[in-house]
Design an enzyme around this catalytic site. Structure first.
Site, PDB file in Angstrom:
ATOM      1  N   ASP A 127       0.867  -1.184   0.000  1.00 32.17           N
ATOM      2  CA  ASP A 127       0.000   0.000   0.000  1.00 32.17           C
ATOM      3  C   ASP A 127       0.896   1.225   0.000  1.00 32.17           C
ATOM      4  OD1 ASP A 127      -2.298  -1.549  -0.030  1.00 32.17           O
ATOM      5  OD2 ASP A 127      -2.385  -1.667   2.152  1.00 32.17           O
TER       6      ASP A 127
ATOM      7  N   THR B  35     -12.279  -5.683   8.117  1.00 34.51           N
ATOM      8  CA  THR B  35     -11.669  -5.643   9.463  1.00 34.51           C
ATOM      9  C   THR B  35     -11.723  -4.251  10.099  1.00 34.51           C
ATOM     10  OG1 THR B  35      -9.531  -5.311   8.403  1.00 34.51           O
ATOM     11  CG2 THR B  35     -10.082  -7.559   9.021  1.00 34.51           C
TER      12      THR B  35
ATOM     13  N   ARG C 261      -1.719  -7.577  13.582  1.00 35.86           N
ATOM     14  CA  ARG C 261      -0.854  -6.596  14.222  1.00 35.86           C
ATOM     15  C   ARG C 261       0.100  -7.284  15.198  1.00 35.86           C
ATOM     16  NH1 ARG C 261      -1.976  -4.015  10.614  1.00 35.86           N
ATOM     17  NH2 ARG C 261      -2.797  -1.914  10.476  1.00 35.86           N
TER      18      ARG C 261
ATOM     19  N   GLY D 166     -22.891  -9.112 -12.836  1.00 34.73           N
ATOM     20  CA  GLY D 166     -22.171 -10.364 -13.069  1.00 34.73           C
ATOM     21  C   GLY D 166     -21.273 -10.349 -14.296  1.00 34.73           C
ATOM     22  N   ASN D 167     -21.767  -9.818 -15.412  1.00 33.60           N
ATOM     23  CA  ASN D 167     -20.985  -9.824 -16.652  1.00 33.60           C
ATOM     24  C   ASN D 167     -19.683  -9.049 -16.470  1.00 33.60           C
ATOM     25  OD1 ASN D 167     -20.692 -10.191 -19.631  1.00 33.60           O
ATOM     26  ND2 ASN D 167     -20.814  -7.948 -19.582  1.00 33.60           N
ATOM     27  N   THR D 168     -19.766  -7.908 -15.804  1.00 32.19           N
ATOM     28  CA  THR D 168     -18.582  -7.069 -15.598  1.00 32.19           C
ATOM     29  C   THR D 168     -17.589  -7.766 -14.675  1.00 32.19           C
ATOM     30  OG1 THR D 168     -19.924  -5.117 -15.935  1.00 32.19           O
ATOM     31  CG2 THR D 168     -17.842  -4.780 -14.799  1.00 32.19           C
TER      32      THR D 168
ATOM     33  N   GLN E 237      -7.770  -0.216  11.719  1.00 32.27           N
ATOM     34  CA  GLN E 237      -8.276  -1.593  11.879  1.00 32.27           C
ATOM     35  C   GLN E 237      -8.988  -1.730  13.224  1.00 32.27           C
ATOM     36  OE1 GLN E 237      -8.263  -3.601   9.503  1.00 32.27           O
ATOM     37  NE2 GLN E 237      -6.370  -3.492   8.290  1.00 32.27           N
TER      38      GLN E 237
ATOM     39  N   ASP F 270      -5.925  -7.073  -5.069  1.00 31.84           N
ATOM     40  CA  ASP F 270      -6.985  -6.798  -4.091  1.00 31.84           C
ATOM     41  C   ASP F 270      -7.781  -5.577  -4.527  1.00 31.84           C
ATOM     42  OD1 ASP F 270      -8.566  -6.585  -1.843  1.00 31.84           O
ATOM     43  OD2 ASP F 270      -7.011  -5.593  -0.648  1.00 31.84           O
ATOM     44  N   PHE F 271      -8.715  -5.817  -5.449  1.00 30.08           N
ATOM     45  CA  PHE F 271      -9.587  -4.725  -5.879  1.00 30.08           C
ATOM     46  C   PHE F 271     -11.015  -4.930  -5.363  1.00 30.08           C
ATOM     47  CE2 PHE F 271      -7.160  -2.922  -9.839  1.00 30.08           C
ATOM     48  CZ  PHE F 271      -6.154  -2.479  -8.993  1.00 30.08           C
ATOM     49  N   LYS F 272     -11.225  -5.971  -4.602  1.00 31.35           N
ATOM     50  CA  LYS F 272     -12.543  -6.216  -3.978  1.00 31.35           C
ATOM     51  C   LYS F 272     -13.677  -5.903  -4.959  1.00 31.35           C
ATOM     52  CE  LYS F 272     -10.932  -5.367   0.708  1.00 31.35           C
ATOM     53  NZ  LYS F 272      -9.570  -4.880   0.390  1.00 31.35           N
ATOM     54  N   LEU F 273     -13.753  -6.727  -6.006  1.00 31.24           N
ATOM     55  CA  LEU F 273     -14.719  -6.458  -7.074  1.00 31.24           C
ATOM     56  C   LEU F 273     -16.156  -6.644  -6.592  1.00 31.24           C
ATOM     57  CD1 LEU F 273     -13.023  -8.297 -10.087  1.00 31.24           C
ATOM     58  CD2 LEU F 273     -12.629  -5.977  -9.242  1.00 31.24           C
TER      59      LEU F 273
ATOM     60  N   ARG G 214       1.070  -1.903   6.822  1.00 34.86           N
ATOM     61  CA  ARG G 214       1.830  -0.854   7.507  1.00 34.86           C
ATOM     62  C   ARG G 214       2.868  -1.335   8.506  1.00 34.86           C
ATOM     63  NH1 ARG G 214      -3.731   2.370   8.261  1.00 34.86           N
ATOM     64  NH2 ARG G 214      -4.380   0.182   8.177  1.00 34.86           N
TER      65      ARG G 214
ATOM     66  N   LYS H 139       0.677  -8.177  -2.075  1.00 32.58           N
ATOM     67  CA  LYS H 139      -0.691  -7.765  -2.396  1.00 32.58           C
ATOM     68  C   LYS H 139      -0.665  -6.358  -2.974  1.00 32.58           C
ATOM     69  CE  LYS H 139      -3.903  -6.438   0.715  1.00 32.58           C
ATOM     70  NZ  LYS H 139      -4.654  -5.290   0.183  1.00 32.58           N
TER      71      LYS H 139
ATOM     72  N   ASP I 167     -19.879  -5.828  -8.847  1.00 32.38           N
ATOM     73  CA  ASP I 167     -20.543  -5.138  -9.970  1.00 32.38           C
ATOM     74  C   ASP I 167     -21.546  -6.126 -10.550  1.00 32.38           C
ATOM     75  OD1 ASP I 167     -21.086  -3.477 -12.271  1.00 32.38           O
ATOM     76  OD2 ASP I 167     -19.077  -2.646 -12.123  1.00 32.38           O
TER      77      ASP I 167
HETATM   78  O1  LIG Z   1      -9.020  -7.728   1.344  1.00 32.19           O
HETATM   79  C1  LIG Z   1      -8.136  -7.314   2.096  1.00 32.19           C
HETATM   80  O2  LIG Z   1      -6.961  -7.591   1.911  1.00 32.19           O
HETATM   81  C2  LIG Z   1      -8.562  -6.594   3.309  1.00 32.19           C
HETATM   82  C3  LIG Z   1      -9.782  -6.934   3.840  1.00 32.19           C
HETATM   83  C4  LIG Z   1     -10.154  -6.454   5.106  1.00 32.19           C
HETATM   84  O3  LIG Z   1     -11.209  -6.790   5.644  1.00 32.19           O
HETATM   85  N1  LIG Z   1      -9.297  -5.636   5.760  1.00 32.19           N
HETATM   86  C5  LIG Z   1      -8.091  -5.233   5.226  1.00 32.19           C
HETATM   87  O4  LIG Z   1      -7.343  -4.512   5.899  1.00 32.19           O
HETATM   88  N2  LIG Z   1      -7.747  -5.667   3.968  1.00 32.19           N
HETATM   89  C6  LIG Z   1      -6.497  -5.168   3.340  1.00 32.19           C
HETATM   90  O5  LIG Z   1      -5.370  -5.617   4.103  1.00 32.19           O
HETATM   91  C7  LIG Z   1      -4.378  -4.614   4.186  1.00 32.19           C
HETATM   92  C8  LIG Z   1      -4.088  -4.326   5.633  1.00 32.19           C
HETATM   93  O6  LIG Z   1      -3.090  -3.358   5.736  1.00 32.19           O
HETATM   94  P1  LIG Z   1      -2.510  -2.900   7.136  1.00 32.19           P
HETATM   95  O7  LIG Z   1      -3.668  -2.482   7.998  1.00 32.19           O
HETATM   96  O8  LIG Z   1      -1.606  -1.752   6.783  1.00 32.19           O
HETATM   97  O9  LIG Z   1      -1.764  -4.097   7.703  1.00 32.19           O
HETATM   98  C9  LIG Z   1      -4.877  -3.411   3.401  1.00 32.19           C
HETATM   99  O10 LIG Z   1      -4.289  -3.450   2.123  1.00 32.19           O
HETATM  100  C10 LIG Z   1      -6.383  -3.643   3.281  1.00 32.19           C
HETATM  101  O11 LIG Z   1      -6.891  -3.161   2.045  1.00 32.19           O
END
Ligand SMILES: O=C(O)c1cc(=O)[nH]c(=O)n1[C@@H]1O[C@H](COP(=O)(O)O)[C@@H](O)[C@H]1O
Length: 235
Positions: free
Chosen positions: A17, A121, A182, A73-75, A191, A66-69, A212, A39, A71
């Site tokens: 990130d 989370t 963590r 269904g077709n897309t 979080q 990790d784009f958490k799609l 992080r 990721k 939309d």
């Molecule tokens: O799908 C994910 O990875 C994800 C789902 C979720 O419920 N919570 C979550 O924190 N994430 C991802 O997990 C990573 C956590 O990052 P840190 O909090 O910096 O350790 C981030 O890239 C979030 O986008």
């Protein structure tokens, strides 16, 4: 039949990130051979990170897009097919039945594994209520995991605090991936449902996502090795 046991190094997935390719290249070079699985999400993905994902794959790293799609269904199905062509290992979708079905259809026979995100989370009971859900976190996670299992999803993303229940509902054959990890003493940030690497592994997680605490550390490789050591001791 149970899941293939992941290579111990593959259990840690580092979330890149970061705001630029230069920042990502710097961290990846500092992490070197220590980390095998990365990721890429919104921040780096929208800053040229998809080309970087292909480079990482070309260098033998595993990549989780990790784009958490979510939309129509077709897309979703066509977007998933494009990610499958990239050679990514994991892709997230939100755990809505129509979306999960479309994603499983879109990946075809590729080895891409579709992970369904249950309840983020960063959400607690109050956040879920504010979003209009009448059920609490536990019931929502449980229902989504049941539906994901019926659809034949490859894996679930959930909080480490949900992993024991998710493993019970999901059975042994599908992957559990937990962000919200963590190491003791590190800042939670945004979080809310978190646990240490050891607790996540003992609860049944196959892979841990850590961002992080590693990428913002003054010594990312040492931070990654410390998480890996905690994972190894908990297995
Ligand atoms: O799908 C994910 O990875 C994800 C789902 C979720 O419920 N919570 C979550 O924190 N994430 C991802 O997990 C990573 C956590 O990052 P840190 O909090 O910096 O350790 C981030 O890239 C979030 O986008």
């Amino acid at each position: 039949m149970s899941l293939p046991v992941p290579d111990p190094r593959d259990r840690l997935i580092v979330a890149l990130d970061l705001p630029s390719l230069r920042a990502a290249e710097d961290i990846v070079s500092k992490l070197g051979d220590t980390v095998s699985f990365y990721k890429i999400g919104y921040e780096l993905g929208f800053a040229g990170g998809l080309g970087f994902a292909r480079e990482l794959i070309g260098e033998g790293k595993k990549v989780f897009i990790d784009f958490k799609l979510h939309d129509i269904g077709n897309t979703v199905a066509k977007g998933v097919a494009s990610v499958a062509h990239m050679g990514a290992s994991f892709l997230t979708v939100h755990a809505y039945p129509q979306t999960m079905r479309a994603a499983m259809e879109g990946k075809g026979a590729s080895p891409l594994r579709i992970l369904a995100v249950t309840v983020l989370t960063s959400y607690d009971e109050a956040d879920l209520a504010e979003a209009g859900y009448a059920q609490g976190v536990d019931a929502t996670v449980r229902r989504r995991v049941e539906q994901a299992g019926e659809i034949g999803i490859d894996g679930i993303v959930c909080a480490p605090t949900d992993a024991t229940m998710v493993r019970e509902v999901l059975g042994p054959r599908r992957a559990i991936v937990t962000p919200g990890v963590r190491p003791a003493g590190s800042a939670a940030g945004d979080q809310k449902r978190i646990a240490t690497p050891a607790v996540a592994i003992r609860a049944g997680a196959d892979h841990l996502v850590v961002g992080r605490p590693i990428v913002a550390s003054p010594d990312p490789a040492a931070a990654a090795r410390a998480v890996q050591a905690e994972i190894a001791a908990a297995l």
